[in-house]
Design an enzyme around this catalytic site. Structure first.
Site, PDB file in Angstrom:
ATOM      1  N   ASP A   1       4.588  -0.589   5.570  1.00 29.99           N
ATOM      2  CA  ASP A   1       5.759  -0.206   5.153  1.00 29.99           C
ATOM      3  C   ASP A   1       6.926  -0.449   5.917  1.00 29.99           C
ATOM      4  O   ASP A   1       8.012  -0.132   5.534  1.00 29.99           O
ATOM      5  CB  ASP A   1       5.580   1.392   4.838  1.00 29.99           C
TER       6      ASP A   1
ATOM      7  N   ARG B   1      -7.752   8.905   6.527  1.00 24.55           N
ATOM      8  CA  ARG B   1      -6.491   9.341   6.707  1.00 24.55           C
ATOM      9  C   ARG B   1      -6.515  10.948   7.028  1.00 24.55           C
ATOM     10  O   ARG B   1      -5.696  12.029   6.936  1.00 24.55           O
ATOM     11  CB  ARG B   1      -5.585   9.440   5.376  1.00 24.55           C
TER      12      ARG B   1
ATOM     13  N   GLY C   1       5.173   0.377  -0.150  1.00 19.60           N
ATOM     14  CA  GLY C   1       6.146   0.873   0.812  1.00 19.60           C
ATOM     15  C   GLY C   1       6.344   2.134   1.046  1.00 19.60           C
ATOM     16  O   GLY C   1       7.234   2.760   2.152  1.00 19.60           O
TER      17      GLY C   1
END
Ligand code: F6P
Length: 373
Positions: free
Chosen positions: A135, A74, A178
């Site tokens: 998501d 990330r 999500g």
């Protein structure tokens, strides 16, 4: 000279990443005569110049494999931790791009990756973005790859929880991923026949959730399954979060921003374990024993389903055509079954949440599912 293209996967992994790498790679190499360098572990690979050459052998046999053969992270290029310090590594990425004589970089990832891809495009690189995430919250694409597989897994979980909830006369709160969007919980809740579905877009009132459970109990169905999106919040908690966000938005000095960030983190921390809070509150309000199931990473793991293989291949191969045509600074979106180039500035920072009047919301209400409002 063959054009050299870099490719990477960033953000949380999701089923279909390898299908997209393969889809792009096979079309780029086979149809357009390009060379492909796979950068490892997301944007970090571009910073560290850590890559492997991808050819038809490495791309073979990966269509059905979950995760990503390239690894992911990330990391944000403009704020990367290097030697214990936060640094802007975009200049290093530009240097490596030039050193490797790259013609373009393909960033496969979700909303965060779209923002990072735009940062690279703003720095002058030729970039395209392929939309993946379980998501399904990427703007301007009907569906992102990963969503369909996760929807199947979460739906199966909701199915399976019914028989145990029924046997024990329990309320089972199942937490579904999500992030800030309710697509996965809403889709799996509808497909799995959850009795109540709670999503971030519709802050809930606990009394209304308890009334849905009690109403079922009064009609002899003394068990309930509650599909709770991980980002769903009560009306009170949602208001606290909104106030913290507003504080952050209006902070205009570094000190005020740091204080606002700290405050928001405290508010968010207080909302952690929300599924357990909901289960406890429901047990108290309904008298039915309540349990929690956190689906977690099982939703992202394993082999992609047919839809995600198809979508990854479709968008990947269309992405190779776009690179060949010199179409850069875009997300390769899926719209009405076709691959469409959408400018990154329309996608980056633009979260696709569930409209409260969406067809799925209407359908859930239509079959009598409680939405907590
Ligand atoms: O964005 C995909 C997602 O799986 C979200 O649903 C979830 O909130 C998040 O990633 C979890 O992130 P991490 O892998 O960093 O724990």
């Amino acid at each position: 000279m063959a054009k050299r293209i870099g490719i990477l996967t960033a953000g949380g992994d999701s089923p279909g990443l390898n299908a997209a790498i393969r889809g792009f790679g096979k079309a780029a190499i086979g149809h357009h005569g390009m060379e492909l360098l796979g950068f490892r572990s997301g944007l970090k690979g571009l910073v560290e110049n850590n890559f492997q050459v991808l050819d038809s052998d490495t791309l073979s046999g990966i269509l059905t494999i979950g995760g990503t053969i390239l690894g992911t992270s990330r990391d944000k290029p403009h704020r990367m931790v290097v030697d214990g310090e936060v640094r802007d590594m975009i200049p290093t990425i530009v240097e490596n791009y030039e050193k490797n004589d790259l013609h373009a970089v393909v960033c496969i990832g979700g909303g965060g990756t779209a923002k990072n891809a735009k940062r690279l495009a703003d720095a002058g690189l030729n970039v395209i973005h392929l939309p993946k995430t379980i998501d399904n919250d990427i703007a301007h694409t009907d569906t992102s790859f990963g969503f369909s597989t996760a929807l199947g897994i979460a739906t199966e979980a909701v199915d399976r929880l019914h028989s145990t909830a029924h046997s024990h006369h329990r309320v089972i709160v199942v937490e579904i991923m999500g992030h800030k969007a309710g697509w996965l919980a809403l889709g799996a809740g509808i497909a799995g026949g959850a009795d109540v579905i709670l999503i971030p877009e519709i802050p809930y009132n606990l009394e209304s959730v308890a009334e849905s459970v009690n109403k079922r109990a009064r009609s002899g169905r003394n068990f309930s399954v509650i599909a709770l999106a991980e980002g769903a919040r009560s009306i009170e908690d949602a208001a606290d979060l909104e106030a913290a966000e507003a504080l952050r938005k209006h902070a205009n000095t570094p000190e005020a921003k740091a204080a606002a960030d700290k405050h928001r983190a405290t508010v968010e921390a207080a909302h952690r374990d929300n599924a357990f809070k909901v289960a406890e509150q429901l047990e108290e309000a309904t008298g039915l024993e309540s349990r929690v199931t956190i689906l977690g990473y099982v939703q992202r793991g394993g082999t992609p389903d047919a839809n995600d293989r198809l979508l990854g291949t479709l968008l990947g191969s269309a992405g190779a055509d776009m690179v060949a045509d010199g179409e850069f600074g875009v997300t390769v979106a899926s719209q009405g079954g076709a691959a469409v180039a959408v400018p990154l500035e329309d996608v980056a920072g633009n979260l696709k949440t569930v409209p409260v009047d969406h067809e799925w919301v209407r359908a859930a209400r239509g079959v009598g599912t409680g939405l907590g409002d």
